[in-house]
Design a protein around this motif. Structure first.
Motif, PDB file in Angstrom:
ATOM      1  N   PHE A 102     -13.730   3.318   0.500  1.00 10.03           N
ATOM      2  CA  PHE A 102     -13.319   1.932   0.736  1.00 10.03           C
ATOM      3  C   PHE A 102     -11.812   1.835   0.925  1.00 10.03           C
ATOM      4  O   PHE A 102     -11.332   0.997   1.697  1.00 10.03           O
ATOM      5  CB  PHE A 102     -13.798   1.000  -0.391  1.00 10.03           C
ATOM      6  CG  PHE A 102     -13.057   1.141  -1.695  1.00 10.03           C
ATOM      7  CD1 PHE A 102     -11.963   0.334  -1.968  1.00 10.03           C
ATOM      8  CD2 PHE A 102     -13.467   2.042  -2.654  1.00 10.03           C
ATOM      9  CE1 PHE A 102     -11.282   0.448  -3.172  1.00 10.03           C
ATOM     10  CE2 PHE A 102     -12.797   2.161  -3.850  1.00 10.03           C
ATOM     11  CZ  PHE A 102     -11.693   1.364  -4.116  1.00 10.03           C
ATOM     12  N   LYS A 103     -11.043   2.710   0.266  1.00  9.59           N
ATOM     13  CA  LYS A 103      -9.589   2.715   0.472  1.00  9.59           C
ATOM     14  C   LYS A 103      -9.235   3.260   1.853  1.00  9.59           C
ATOM     15  O   LYS A 103      -8.305   2.783   2.496  1.00  9.59           O
ATOM     16  CB  LYS A 103      -8.890   3.550  -0.605  1.00  9.59           C
ATOM     17  CG  LYS A 103      -8.744   2.861  -1.920  1.00  9.59           C
ATOM     18  CD  LYS A 103      -7.824   3.655  -2.832  1.00  9.59           C
ATOM     19  CE  LYS A 103      -7.436   2.856  -4.044  1.00  9.59           C
ATOM     20  NZ  LYS A 103      -6.402   3.527  -4.838  1.00  9.59           N
TER      21      LYS A 103
ATOM     22  N   GLU B 225      -4.212  -3.600  12.018  1.00 10.94           N
ATOM     23  CA  GLU B 225      -3.793  -5.010  12.069  1.00 10.94           C
ATOM     24  C   GLU B 225      -2.282  -5.145  12.210  1.00 10.94           C
ATOM     25  O   GLU B 225      -1.799  -6.089  12.842  1.00 10.94           O
ATOM     26  CB  GLU B 225      -4.264  -5.744  10.817  1.00 10.94           C
ATOM     27  CG  GLU B 225      -5.749  -6.000  10.789  1.00 10.94           C
ATOM     28  CD  GLU B 225      -6.205  -6.634   9.489  1.00 10.94           C
ATOM     29  OE1 GLU B 225      -5.397  -7.316   8.828  1.00 10.94           O
ATOM     30  OE2 GLU B 225      -7.378  -6.447   9.136  1.00 10.94           O
TER      31      GLU B 225
ATOM     32  N   LYS C 252     -11.119   7.786  -1.736  1.00 13.08           N
ATOM     33  CA  LYS C 252     -12.196   6.810  -1.846  1.00 13.08           C
ATOM     34  C   LYS C 252     -12.475   6.165  -0.490  1.00 13.08           C
ATOM     35  O   LYS C 252     -11.558   5.678   0.168  1.00 13.08           O
ATOM     36  CB  LYS C 252     -11.841   5.740  -2.871  1.00 13.08           C
ATOM     37  CG  LYS C 252     -11.742   6.299  -4.272  1.00 13.08           C
ATOM     38  CD  LYS C 252     -11.418   5.229  -5.271  1.00 13.08           C
ATOM     39  CE  LYS C 252     -11.348   5.825  -6.664  1.00 13.08           C
ATOM     40  NZ  LYS C 252     -10.990   4.832  -7.671  1.00 13.08           N
TER      41      LYS C 252
ATOM     42  N   ALA D 173       0.836  -1.203   0.000  1.00 14.55           N
ATOM     43  CA  ALA D 173       0.000   0.000   0.000  1.00 14.55           C
ATOM     44  C   ALA D 173       0.869   1.251   0.000  1.00 14.55           C
ATOM     45  O   ALA D 173       0.589   2.213  -0.729  1.00 14.55           O
ATOM     46  CB  ALA D 173      -0.937   0.003   1.204  1.00 14.55           C
TER      47      ALA D 173
ATOM     48  N   GLU E  99     -11.080   3.058   4.620  1.00 14.45           N
ATOM     49  CA  GLU E  99     -11.376   2.017   5.606  1.00 14.45           C
ATOM     50  C   GLU E  99     -10.371   0.874   5.538  1.00 14.45           C
ATOM     51  O   GLU E  99      -9.959   0.338   6.561  1.00 14.45           O
ATOM     52  CB  GLU E  99     -12.805   1.509   5.431  1.00 14.45           C
ATOM     53  CG  GLU E  99     -13.860   2.544   5.765  1.00 14.45           C
ATOM     54  CD  GLU E  99     -13.671   3.157   7.147  1.00 14.45           C
ATOM     55  OE1 GLU E  99     -13.441   2.411   8.131  1.00 14.45           O
ATOM     56  OE2 GLU E  99     -13.730   4.395   7.257  1.00 14.45           O
ATOM     57  N   ARG E 100      -9.975   0.486   4.330  1.00 12.60           N
ATOM     58  CA  ARG E 100      -9.012  -0.610   4.173  1.00 12.60           C
ATOM     59  C   ARG E 100      -7.656  -0.212   4.742  1.00 12.60           C
ATOM     60  O   ARG E 100      -7.004  -1.009   5.414  1.00 12.60           O
ATOM     61  CB  ARG E 100      -8.889  -0.989   2.695  1.00 12.60           C
ATOM     62  CG  ARG E 100      -7.922  -2.099   2.437  1.00 12.60           C
ATOM     63  CD  ARG E 100      -8.407  -3.409   3.049  1.00 12.60           C
ATOM     64  NE  ARG E 100      -7.473  -4.466   2.731  1.00 12.60           N
ATOM     65  CZ  ARG E 100      -7.124  -5.441   3.554  1.00 12.60           C
ATOM     66  NH1 ARG E 100      -7.680  -5.533   4.737  1.00 12.60           N
ATOM     67  NH2 ARG E 100      -6.260  -6.348   3.199  1.00 12.60           N
ATOM     68  N   LEU E 101      -7.214   1.023   4.500  1.00 12.32           N
ATOM     69  CA  LEU E 101      -5.923   1.467   5.024  1.00 12.32           C
ATOM     70  C   LEU E 101      -5.945   1.507   6.546  1.00 12.32           C
ATOM     71  O   LEU E 101      -4.995   1.057   7.194  1.00 12.32           O
ATOM     72  CB  LEU E 101      -5.542   2.827   4.456  1.00 12.32           C
ATOM     73  CG  LEU E 101      -4.168   3.342   4.871  1.00 12.32           C
ATOM     74  CD1 LEU E 101      -3.064   2.376   4.446  1.00 12.32           C
ATOM     75  CD2 LEU E 101      -3.911   4.711   4.286  1.00 12.32           C
ATOM     76  N   LYS E 102      -7.025   2.009   7.127  1.00 18.60           N
ATOM     77  CA  LYS E 102      -7.152   2.011   8.592  1.00 18.60           C
ATOM     78  C   LYS E 102      -7.058   0.590   9.138  1.00 18.60           C
ATOM     79  O   LYS E 102      -6.383   0.338  10.135  1.00 18.60           O
ATOM     80  CB  LYS E 102      -8.484   2.637   9.030  1.00 18.60           C
ATOM     81  CG  LYS E 102      -8.537   4.130   8.935  1.00 18.60           C
ATOM     82  CD  LYS E 102      -9.893   4.608   9.423  1.00 18.60           C
ATOM     83  CE  LYS E 102     -10.080   6.085   9.218  1.00 18.60           C
ATOM     84  NZ  LYS E 102     -11.388   6.541   9.699  1.00 18.60           N
ATOM     85  N   SER E 103      -7.738  -0.327   8.472  1.00 12.98           N
ATOM     86  CA  SER E 103      -7.722  -1.723   8.893  1.00 12.98           C
ATOM     87  C   SER E 103      -6.304  -2.302   8.821  1.00 12.98           C
ATOM     88  O   SER E 103      -5.849  -2.973   9.752  1.00 12.98           O
ATOM     89  CB  SER E 103      -8.679  -2.530   8.016  1.00 12.98           C
ATOM     90  OG  SER E 103      -8.584  -3.897   8.302  1.00 12.98           O
ATOM     91  N   LEU E 104      -5.599  -2.064   7.722  1.00  9.53           N
ATOM     92  CA  LEU E 104      -4.226  -2.564   7.565  1.00  9.53           C
ATOM     93  C   LEU E 104      -3.294  -1.989   8.631  1.00  9.53           C
ATOM     94  O   LEU E 104      -2.483  -2.709   9.215  1.00  9.53           O
ATOM     95  CB  LEU E 104      -3.688  -2.226   6.174  1.00  9.53           C
ATOM     96  CG  LEU E 104      -4.276  -3.003   5.012  1.00  9.53           C
ATOM     97  CD1 LEU E 104      -3.794  -2.407   3.691  1.00  9.53           C
ATOM     98  CD2 LEU E 104      -3.911  -4.467   5.099  1.00  9.53           C
TER      99      LEU E 104
END
Length: 67
Positions: A25-26, A36, A23, A4, A28-33
């Motif tokens: 969805f990007k 984690e 975007k 990323a 939220e996905r970056l926050k999740s990554l």
């Protein structure tokens, strides 16, 4: 996380990285990554509904290495 950063990141002068995305969805996905991977980050919402994430990436490089 490194993929990323290599794709969307910028290396800043203070040995940190920045990813600026819009975007939802990007975002939220970056926050999740980041969560984690247990990487501390700060988020700033900028003009035009862009979100900037500041953090220290696993490897402070934009190109892939043997690591």
């Amino acid at each position: 996380m490194q993929v990323a950063f290599s794709a969307d990141g910028t290396i800043l002068n203070d040995d940190k990285g920045k990813i600026r995305i819009k975007k939802p969805f990007k975002i939220e996905r970056l926050k999740s990554l980041l969560n984690e991977a247990n990487i501390p980050f700060t988020e700033k919402v900028e003009e035009g509904n862009f979100h900037s994430f500041f953090f220290v990436p696993p490897i402070l490089e934009k190109t892939f290495t043997s690591e």
